[in-house]
Every structure is written in structure tokens, then in C-alpha cells.
Design a protein around this motif. Sequence first.
Motif, PDB file in Angstrom:
ATOM      1  N   THR A 202      75.737  57.392  -9.341  1.00 31.63           N
ATOM      2  CA  THR A 202      76.373  57.689  -8.061  1.00 31.63           C
ATOM      3  C   THR A 202      75.305  58.114  -7.065  1.00 31.63           C
ATOM      4  OG1 THR A 202      76.774  59.987  -8.692  1.00 31.63           O
ATOM      5  CG2 THR A 202      78.533  58.371  -9.157  1.00 31.63           C
ATOM      6  N   LEU A 203      75.699  58.170  -5.797  1.00 29.56           N
ATOM      7  CA  LEU A 203      74.767  58.528  -4.739  1.00 29.56           C
ATOM      8  C   LEU A 203      75.377  59.642  -3.900  1.00 29.56           C
ATOM      9  CD1 LEU A 203      72.025  57.662  -3.416  1.00 29.56           C
ATOM     10  CD2 LEU A 203      73.376  56.210  -1.887  1.00 29.56           C
ATOM     11  N   PRO A 204      74.966  60.898  -4.116  1.00 24.96           N
ATOM     12  CA  PRO A 204      75.504  62.011  -3.333  1.00 24.96           C
ATOM     13  C   PRO A 204      75.226  61.829  -1.835  1.00 24.96           C
ATOM     14  CG  PRO A 204      74.292  62.812  -5.245  1.00 24.96           C
ATOM     15  CD  PRO A 204      74.007  61.344  -5.141  1.00 24.96           C
ATOM     16  N   ASP A 205      75.975  62.554  -1.026  1.00 23.72           N
ATOM     17  CA  ASP A 205      75.891  62.387   0.426  1.00 23.72           C
ATOM     18  C   ASP A 205      74.493  62.661   0.977  1.00 23.72           C
ATOM     19  OD1 ASP A 205      78.522  61.695   0.477  1.00 23.72           O
ATOM     20  OD2 ASP A 205      79.258  63.656   1.133  1.00 23.72           O
ATOM     21  N   ASP A 206      73.839  63.746   0.489  1.00 22.77           N
ATOM     22  CA  ASP A 206      72.515  64.068   1.048  1.00 22.77           C
ATOM     23  C   ASP A 206      71.490  63.001   0.694  1.00 22.77           C
ATOM     24  OD1 ASP A 206      72.495  64.717  -1.643  1.00 22.77           O
ATOM     25  OD2 ASP A 206      71.348  66.568  -1.393  1.00 22.77           O
ATOM     26  N   ALA A 207      71.600  62.442  -0.520  1.00 22.47           N
ATOM     27  CA  ALA A 207      70.689  61.372  -0.916  1.00 22.47           C
ATOM     28  C   ALA A 207      70.983  60.101  -0.116  1.00 22.47           C
ATOM     29  CB  ALA A 207      70.816  61.104  -2.409  1.00 22.47           C
ATOM     30  N   GLU A 208      72.257  59.864   0.137  1.00 22.20           N
ATOM     31  CA  GLU A 208      72.632  58.682   0.926  1.00 22.20           C
ATOM     32  C   GLU A 208      72.078  58.776   2.342  1.00 22.20           C
ATOM     33  OE1 GLU A 208      76.764  57.447   2.828  1.00 22.20           O
ATOM     34  OE2 GLU A 208      76.740  57.002   0.675  1.00 22.20           O
ATOM     35  N   GLU A 209      72.182  59.960   2.963  1.00 20.36           N
ATOM     36  CA  GLU A 209      71.658  60.128   4.316  1.00 20.36           C
ATOM     37  C   GLU A 209      70.144  59.934   4.337  1.00 20.36           C
ATOM     38  OE1 GLU A 209      73.303  60.445   7.147  1.00 20.36           O
ATOM     39  OE2 GLU A 209      75.148  60.198   5.975  1.00 20.36           O
ATOM     40  N   HIS A 210      69.482  60.404   3.280  1.00 20.95           N
ATOM     41  CA  HIS A 210      68.038  60.212   3.196  1.00 20.95           C
ATOM     42  C   HIS A 210      67.697  58.730   3.075  1.00 20.95           C
ATOM     43  CE1 HIS A 210      63.874  60.836   2.437  1.00 20.95           C
ATOM     44  NE2 HIS A 210      63.927  60.531   1.162  1.00 20.95           N
ATOM     45  N   LEU A 211      68.465  57.996   2.289  1.00 18.36           N
ATOM     46  CA  LEU A 211      68.241  56.561   2.149  1.00 18.36           C
ATOM     47  C   LEU A 211      68.412  55.845   3.492  1.00 18.36           C
ATOM     48  CD1 LEU A 211      69.741  55.127  -1.179  1.00 18.36           C
ATOM     49  CD2 LEU A 211      67.406  54.987  -0.325  1.00 18.36           C
ATOM     50  N   LEU A 212      69.394  56.263   4.265  1.00 23.49           N
ATOM     51  CA  LEU A 212      69.606  55.648   5.573  1.00 23.49           C
ATOM     52  C   LEU A 212      68.403  55.878   6.484  1.00 23.49           C
ATOM     53  CD1 LEU A 212      73.351  56.589   6.234  1.00 23.49           C
ATOM     54  CD2 LEU A 212      72.443  54.376   5.516  1.00 23.49           C
ATOM     55  N   ARG A 213      67.823  57.080   6.418  1.00 17.51           N
ATOM     56  CA  ARG A 213      66.641  57.358   7.235  1.00 17.51           C
ATOM     57  C   ARG A 213      65.451  56.550   6.749  1.00 17.51           C
ATOM     58  NH1 ARG A 213      68.777  62.726   7.104  1.00 17.51           N
ATOM     59  NH2 ARG A 213      67.490  63.257   5.307  1.00 17.51           N
ATOM     60  N   VAL A 214      65.295  56.455   5.428  1.00 17.40           N
ATOM     61  CA  VAL A 214      64.189  55.678   4.858  1.00 17.40           C
ATOM     62  C   VAL A 214      64.306  54.214   5.264  1.00 17.40           C
ATOM     63  CG1 VAL A 214      63.218  54.788   2.695  1.00 17.40           C
ATOM     64  CG2 VAL A 214      63.772  57.221   2.910  1.00 17.40           C
ATOM     65  N   ALA A 215      65.533  53.699   5.250  1.00 17.37           N
ATOM     66  CA  ALA A 215      65.752  52.284   5.539  1.00 17.37           C
ATOM     67  C   ALA A 215      65.403  51.929   6.970  1.00 17.37           C
ATOM     68  CB  ALA A 215      67.213  51.924   5.252  1.00 17.37           C
ATOM     69  N   GLY A 216      65.742  52.796   7.919  1.00 19.34           N
ATOM     70  CA  GLY A 216      65.447  52.504   9.307  1.00 19.34           C
ATOM     71  C   GLY A 216      66.069  51.216   9.793  1.00 19.34           C
ATOM     72  N   GLY A 217      67.271  50.888   9.300  1.00 17.00           N
ATOM     73  CA  GLY A 217      67.943  49.668   9.729  1.00 17.00           C
ATOM     74  C   GLY A 217      67.519  48.430   8.981  1.00 17.00           C
ATOM     75  N   ASP A 218      66.676  48.567   7.961  1.00 21.38           N
ATOM     76  CA  ASP A 218      66.174  47.432   7.174  1.00 21.38           C
ATOM     77  C   ASP A 218      66.929  47.378   5.853  1.00 21.38           C
ATOM     78  OD1 ASP A 218      64.647  45.786   5.399  1.00 21.38           O
ATOM     79  OD2 ASP A 218      62.890  46.053   6.679  1.00 21.38           O
ATOM     80  N   ALA A 219      67.759  46.342   5.667  1.00 19.38           N
ATOM     81  CA  ALA A 219      68.586  46.240   4.464  1.00 19.38           C
ATOM     82  C   ALA A 219      67.727  46.091   3.214  1.00 19.38           C
ATOM     83  CB  ALA A 219      69.540  45.051   4.591  1.00 19.38           C
ATOM     84  N   ARG A 220      66.667  45.302   3.308  1.00 13.03           N
ATOM     85  CA  ARG A 220      65.806  45.083   2.145  1.00 13.03           C
ATOM     86  C   ARG A 220      65.154  46.392   1.698  1.00 13.03           C
ATOM     87  NH1 ARG A 220      62.605  42.048   4.440  1.00 13.03           N
ATOM     88  NH2 ARG A 220      63.804  40.131   4.264  1.00 13.03           N
TER      89      ARG A 220
END
Length: 451
Positions: A202-220
Motif C-alpha cells: 500500500t501507499l500511505p498518504d504522506d508517501a504518495e504526496e512525496h511521490l507526486l513531488r518527486v514525479a514533477g508531472g512525469d508519469a515515467r
Amino acid sequence: MEPDLFTAAAEERQEKDPSNSPLAVRMRPRTLDEVVGQQHLLGAGSPLRRLVGEGDGGPAGASSVILWGPPGTGKTTLAYVVSKATNARFVELSAITAGVKEVRTVIDGARRASGGYGKDTVLFLDEIHRFSKAQQDSLLPAVENRWVTLIAATTENPYFSVISPLLSRSLLLTLEPLTDEDIRALLHRSLTDERGLKGAVTLPDDAEEHLLRVAGGDARRALTALEAGAGAALAKKEPAITLQTLEETVNKAALKYDRDGDQHYDVASALIKSIRGSDVDAALHYLARMIEAGEDPRFIARRLMISASEDIGLADPTALPTAVAAAQAVAMIGFPEAALTLSHATIALALAPKSNAATLAIGAALEDVRKGLAGPVPPHLRDGHYQGAKKLGHAQGYVYPHDVPGAIAAQQYAPDALKDRQYYTPTRYGAEARYADVVEMVRERLRGARE
């Protein structure tokens, strides 16, 4: 062997043992309906729908498509979906490593496949802007004769980077940056889909938000980071991908930075104040924090343009053009390369001589206007071009400055109520020292007209 990534044999191997493929490849959409984002290109009857044969109009007439957009927005994905939907061979080349020889090899293979097996070929050419004019010319016969369906991708403006004959024969589609919600939907799908992680973690909310920042709009980038985090969590036999695990696996700390909250404004304020204080190192630190937190580069560029006028002004007349050029470049290239441009501008502004004289000047002028200190425009300065202006005395007695020595005409310009007001007080810093001498000389000449 043809230099492609997705020949029929490669596809067959992937389907037989998908576990060996990266998560980003396994989760590649198979139909247009599975594509996240780009809804402006996916509506009923859109060119993309027609390209895959959907709708009453049948396949779109263009034999070439150019996809223009930032990295990770789905250019390769859309090309792959088109090939799957049309049952075509999918051949991928990168303009970074391929040349005319590789292009001709693919075209020859496409002609053989079409003539011998009745199989069409989709040629996906990534980074077409890196091809020279001669290299792009080599694609024209294949496009015109429809030996291949060319789908070219670029992150740069195709009107500047793609030759006109190819552009005129192509359907140009502009891809928009993926939003956080687009990336979030992709992460959720990848966590549970049979082709993805199958609910293993699973992906907790805080980890998910961090992933979104890491991604920077890049799906890959998002899926690559998710796969790394999931692998680390499973290795530790943890049921969830924790924030700590993500920080360890993607080597990027979770910054405390809320793009809509206090941190957003605090860090932006610190950046500008560091530039104002000429501390180039502190300015670069805050710039880096904003970049890493996924701040919109256009917001940063706007702040730099304001700083150039507010804190530097005429002490360095090149500061504002530098900041404006940076903003234009950022709008064209986006991250990650935009970080270089923002660094360039930040360093230039931080080390420039400082003056807030322009800021104080307009502030004082605005204050007087708001107090009602305005008064009528002197008659000789009023517009005298319309019929009847002469009878009113408009423009009468006006001295054209270019007709007098030094091009400074000794006449009153300000309204009577403000004829002795001085708003601009130049400093002796940098290039503004020259303006200090000039403004005093000009005021001395104009003073005679008021006395």
C-alpha cells in the motif's frame, strides 16, 4: 537487426514474461481509454481517435503525427497505443543515437513487411528536434508514400525545430503537463492492477504526496520511483511503502514545502531577500528547495523578473532583460533543464549592484496621484492633431526637443501642482552612477523653464 524496442518478437517476449519489464512498461496503456491526462486530445471524434480508426470518419488522413510536450506526458505511450489499435509493427528510434542509416533500415523493413505480409509499420521517432535538416529530409519519402506511419516526439517547439515540409504533412498534437491528479490516478492503478503491483503493498498518504513531488508531472518518473519503493518495502517485508523507504530508495528527501501554504511563500520570500542581500549561495539554496519541491518554474521566473526591477533597477540595466529571457526560456523548455536557466538568472541578479531607486520613484509618484496631486496637463503638451485643437491652444508653443542642441528643450512638462517635485533619486551604485549625473544635468536645464 532493426534498432527498435517493440518489434513483434519483443512484444511476444514481454507478454509471455511481463515480470521482467519495468513497471512503466508493464503499465503502458493498451487503449486510448486507459491513457491518463490529455483529455483535450481524447474526446470523441478527435484526431487521435480517428487515427486508430474510431468514429464514423474512419482513420485520420495524416500519415505523420508530431507530438509536442514535456517529458513523461505520454508521447511514447500514445504512439504505442496507435500501433496496437491498428495492429501495426511498432519500431522506436531515438534521434540521439540514430541517423539516416537507421532510418533507411526501418523504412526498408517497413516496405518489406507491407509488401510481403500486409503489415503496416508505426515508426516512433523520439527527440526529432535533434535530427538535422538533412536527417529530417530522409523521412519525407516514407511519409509521402505512406510506407510508415511516422509519429515523432519533441519537447521543443516544432515550428522552430522541425522542417516545414515535414510539419506541413503532419498532424501536430500538443500534450499538456500531467497534473498531480493524473499522476495520482496512475499510481493508484499501478498499485492494484494485475500488470502492476497486484496489491502487494500500500501507499500511505504522506508517501504518495512525496511521490507526486518527486514525479514533477512525469508519469515515467513516478512509476520508476514507485517500483523502487515497492521493491524496497517487499525486501523488508513491510506491507506499506513508507516515506522513509521512499527517501532511501529514490535518494530524495521529502521537503517540508506546501505549494499552497506558508512554506511556499516563506521560501519564495527568502529567495528574493537573499538576492536583495547579494548572498548568491543562500539564493541558490532556496532556489534548489523550490525546484526539488516541484514548484512551478514559471512562478520562480516571475519572482525573478520582479526582483530585477524592485531591487536592481538601473544599477544594472541588463538585470531585467536577463530575468525576462529566463522566463521565456523556462516557458519553452520546462524542467529539468529549466533549473539551469533559473540558476543562471538567480546568480546574475544576486551579484548585480543593487538600487531600489526605481521602486521608490514610482511609489512616491503613485502616492501623490492618490492624494489628488495631479492637475491639468500643460496646454503645450496636449494633443494637437485633431480638428479644433488649435483653437483651444493645444500644442501651441511646444518645443520639439530634437530641434534644439542636446535634444533637451527647456519647457515645463509636469502639471503646475507638481512642477517642483522630484521622484527619482538615483544611487551611485553600478551603472546608475551615470544616470545620477545625467538626471542632475537635465533637471538643471529644465529648471530655467520653471523660474
